[in-house]
Write an enzyme that holds these catalytic residues in place. Structure first.
Site, PDB file in Angstrom:
ATOM      1  N   ASP A  18       0.856  -1.292  -0.032  1.00 58.65           N
ATOM      2  CA  ASP A  18       0.057  -0.015  -0.176  1.00 58.65           C
ATOM      3  C   ASP A  18       0.769   1.327   0.046  1.00 58.65           C
ATOM      4  O   ASP A  18       0.471   2.375   0.497  1.00 58.65           O
ATOM      5  CB  ASP A  18      -0.731   0.054   1.009  1.00 58.65           C
ATOM      6  CG  ASP A  18      -1.690  -1.079   1.216  1.00 58.65           C
ATOM      7  OD1 ASP A  18      -2.464  -1.706   0.470  1.00 58.65           O
ATOM      8  OD2 ASP A  18      -1.814  -1.903   2.397  1.00 58.65           O
ATOM      9  N   HIS A  46      -3.788  -1.796  -6.700  1.00 56.36           N
ATOM     10  CA  HIS A  46      -3.322  -0.532  -7.002  1.00 56.36           C
ATOM     11  C   HIS A  46      -4.266   0.680  -7.652  1.00 56.36           C
ATOM     12  O   HIS A  46      -5.041   0.350  -8.318  1.00 56.36           O
ATOM     13  CB  HIS A  46      -2.069  -0.932  -8.161  1.00 56.36           C
ATOM     14  CG  HIS A  46      -0.859  -1.441  -7.703  1.00 56.36           C
ATOM     15  ND1 HIS A  46      -0.195  -2.095  -8.736  1.00 56.36           N
ATOM     16  CD2 HIS A  46      -0.700  -1.901  -6.622  1.00 56.36           C
ATOM     17  CE1 HIS A  46       0.870  -2.731  -8.279  1.00 56.36           C
ATOM     18  NE2 HIS A  46       0.575  -2.660  -6.899  1.00 56.36           N
ATOM     19  N   THR A  47      -4.347   1.692  -6.836  1.00 56.10           N
ATOM     20  CA  THR A  47      -5.121   2.665  -7.153  1.00 56.10           C
ATOM     21  C   THR A  47      -4.327   3.942  -7.984  1.00 56.10           C
ATOM     22  O   THR A  47      -3.266   4.352  -7.812  1.00 56.10           O
ATOM     23  CB  THR A  47      -5.652   3.463  -6.086  1.00 56.10           C
ATOM     24  OG1 THR A  47      -6.362   2.253  -5.426  1.00 56.10           O
ATOM     25  CG2 THR A  47      -6.675   4.442  -6.359  1.00 56.10           C
ATOM     26  N   ARG A 332      -6.193   0.444   7.397  1.00 53.66           N
ATOM     27  CA  ARG A 332      -4.723   0.152   7.587  1.00 53.66           C
ATOM     28  C   ARG A 332      -4.468   0.512   8.928  1.00 53.66           C
ATOM     29  O   ARG A 332      -4.922   1.727   9.411  1.00 53.66           O
ATOM     30  CB  ARG A 332      -4.211   0.704   6.605  1.00 53.66           C
ATOM     31  CG  ARG A 332      -4.609   0.364   4.932  1.00 53.66           C
ATOM     32  CD  ARG A 332      -3.682   0.950   3.851  1.00 53.66           C
ATOM     33  NE  ARG A 332      -3.984   0.643   2.657  1.00 53.66           N
ATOM     34  CZ  ARG A 332      -4.556   1.308   1.825  1.00 53.66           C
ATOM     35  NH1 ARG A 332      -4.184   2.578   1.757  1.00 53.66           N
ATOM     36  NH2 ARG A 332      -4.728   0.831   0.560  1.00 53.66           N
ATOM     37  N   LEU A 359       3.685  12.339   0.981  1.00 54.80           N
ATOM     38  CA  LEU A 359       4.135  13.449   1.656  1.00 54.80           C
ATOM     39  C   LEU A 359       3.160  14.285   2.195  1.00 54.80           C
ATOM     40  O   LEU A 359       3.252  15.024   3.428  1.00 54.80           O
ATOM     41  CB  LEU A 359       5.400  14.245   1.081  1.00 54.80           C
ATOM     42  CG  LEU A 359       5.903  15.334   1.741  1.00 54.80           C
ATOM     43  CD1 LEU A 359       6.897  14.731   2.937  1.00 54.80           C
ATOM     44  CD2 LEU A 359       6.831  16.088   0.896  1.00 54.80           C
ATOM     45  N   ASP A 360       2.160  14.789   1.305  1.00 57.43           N
ATOM     46  CA  ASP A 360       1.153  15.683   1.718  1.00 57.43           C
ATOM     47  C   ASP A 360       0.410  15.277   2.782  1.00 57.43           C
ATOM     48  O   ASP A 360      -0.370  16.349   3.443  1.00 57.43           O
ATOM     49  CB  ASP A 360       0.378  15.890   0.410  1.00 57.43           C
ATOM     50  CG  ASP A 360      -0.354  14.444   0.042  1.00 57.43           C
ATOM     51  OD1 ASP A 360       0.398  13.624  -0.488  1.00 57.43           O
ATOM     52  OD2 ASP A 360      -1.520  14.419  -0.095  1.00 57.43           O
TER      53      ASP A 360
END
Length: 458
Positions: A18, A46-47, A332, A359-360
């Site tokens: 993920d 996978h998105t 998750r 990171l955002d």
């Protein structure tokens, strides 16, 4: 064979899956002519977000969203033909051409209904007996790999020969129905609706499985191929290839948090074995890692936080990061970035570079913690141990790093990141010893910072 100018890149997850591999594979396919899946099955998810449109893939390589890119399912993948065609039909409805661009290795082992039945029954039996569940997706991946290792699997090539397929199927059903009856006697559970058409009286029946397999065979035949040969020919002709890993290094059956792992090798070395391309032709290993850590299912997780209580950093990661599994929808578990874990992943994969994703998600956290090692039984260590029991006893050693309140969403140039975000990334490089090649600042394909291109010559 003529020398090739093509360059081949392997993309692997460095945590527990993920990590955002799908987006990065899609981004990198701008420089590739072929994308290869080399392990796992439809337990992977996978998105991709392209022009604001979200697409979820489970079996087909993420490169399918790039027109003209060929996609390959290598011999290391266990294949559910039914799930493959569900995915193909969904993409075709969205206007994506698939069948002319997809090749499936004839050596892929098949996932059949009794594999999923065994998977579900085993987890139920573990729970009934008081043992912790492994946390499988219940899709038959593990039992299918067991048949492969035991040299009794039905493979894609068997679909071309109905009599041979039928004989092998009867043998497998006799074995697995016997095992199923044992599990059914030790746990009280019901098979889901998806399995009911194949099961009567707790036994998987021959006719529905065989008839469905023969229908799939006719649809699959035009896509069956000697994938190893095609990949080597493409490489010799100068094509750039991209090898797309599924799950993550810490789910690898050998190098992960065993037994809380998947049933295949997720590390970069398996890109060769799972595709039939020699390891000497793999030129760059890109490790994908979130800017924090997540894990689905059971097993040790040293930096895990409280991710269910509003107002906590873990809850921030879970909600802002939309941390639910693509395949199962399970939440998750979330925790701080673990550099000692990443050092283990860097070793076993031979990482050339890192891509930091999400990171955002850390935007708005005023203080971050970075795990740089552990205390294990009174001793300080700086590398994740091999055993799940030892990992469970690890107490993280943290460095505190100032966070940032500015938005990083959509930033595409490193110098435009907040200064504290840059310091955080630079500290990750220092502790892990692996250079950062790319940074993802949102799920969108174009929101990517490029530091060093994996397809650029060394």
């Amino acid at each position: 064979m003529k020398a090739s100018k093509g360059r081949n890149v392997v993309v692997v997850g460095t945590q527990w899956g993920d990590e955002g591999k799908g987006k990065l594979v899609d981004w990198l396919t701008e420089s590739a002519q072929g994308v290869v899946r080399f392990q796992g099955g439809h337990n992977a998810g996978h998105t991709l977000v392209i022009n604001g449109v979200k697409t979820a893939l489970h079996l087909i390589p993420s490169g399918i969203m790039r027109p003209g890119v060929k996609c390959y399912i290598g011999n290391g993948v266990v294949l559910s033909a039914g799930k493959l065609f569900e995915e193909i039909e969904g993409l075709e409805k969205a206007g994506v051409e698939v069948r002319s661009r997809l090749r499936v290795s004839e050596a892929c082992p098949l996932i059949l209904p009794f594999h999923a039945a065994l998977d579900v029954a085993r987890e139920a039996a573990r729970e009934h007996g008081g043992a912790e569940k492994i946390g499988t997706t219940g899709r038959g991946i593990g039992p299918a790999y067991e048949d492969k290792i035991a040299r009794r699997a039905l493979r894609v090539q068997d679909l071309k020969y109905p009599e041979r397929f039928a004989a092998k199927l009867r043998e497998l059903l006799a074995l697995h129905n016997h095992v199923l009856s044992t599990f059914l006697g030790s746990a009280n559970f019901q098979f889901g609706d998806a399995l009911k058409p194949y099961i009567t009286g707790g036994q998987v029946q021959f006719e529905p499985v065989f008839e469905e397999a023969m229908r799939h065979a006719e649809m699959l035949k035009p896509m069956m191929a000697d994938v190893s040969r095609e990949l080597n020919e493409a490489h010799a002709a100068g094509a750039n290839l991209l090898f797309e890993g599924a799950q993550g290094t810490l789910l690898d059956v050998d190098h992960g948090t065993y037994p809380y792992v998947t049933s295949s090798n997720c590390v970069a070395g398996n890109a060769a074995a799972g595709s039939g391309v020699g390891p000497g032709h793999l030129h760059y290993i890109l490790g994908i890692t979130k800017a924090y850590c997540t894990r689905v299912g059971g097993g040790p997780f040293p930096t895990e936080l409280d991710w269910e209580t509003p107002g906590t950093p873990g809850y921030h990661m879970s909600t802002v990061g939309a941390e639910k599994g693509v395949t199962t929808g399970r939440s998750r578990r979330c925790g701080w970035f673990d550099a000692a874990l990443l050092k283990r992943s860097a070793q076993v994969n031979g990482l050339s570079g890192l891509c930091i994703t999400k990171l955002d998600v850390l935007d708005g956290l005023r203080e971050l913690s970075l795990c740089v090692g552990y205390e294990l039984d009174g001793e300080r260590i700086d590398l994740l141990p091999m055993g799940a029991e030892e990992i469970a006893r690890c107490v993280p050693i943290y460095e505190n790093i100032a966070g940032w309140t500015e938005s990083t969403v959509g930033v595409t140039h490193y110098e435009n990141l907040p200064s504290n975000a840059r310091r955080y990334l630079e500290r990750i490089e220092q502790v892990t010893g692996v250079p950062i090649a790319m940074i993802s600042t949102s799920p969108d394909r174009d929101h990517t910072i490029l530091m060093r291109h994996p397809y650029a010559a060394d």
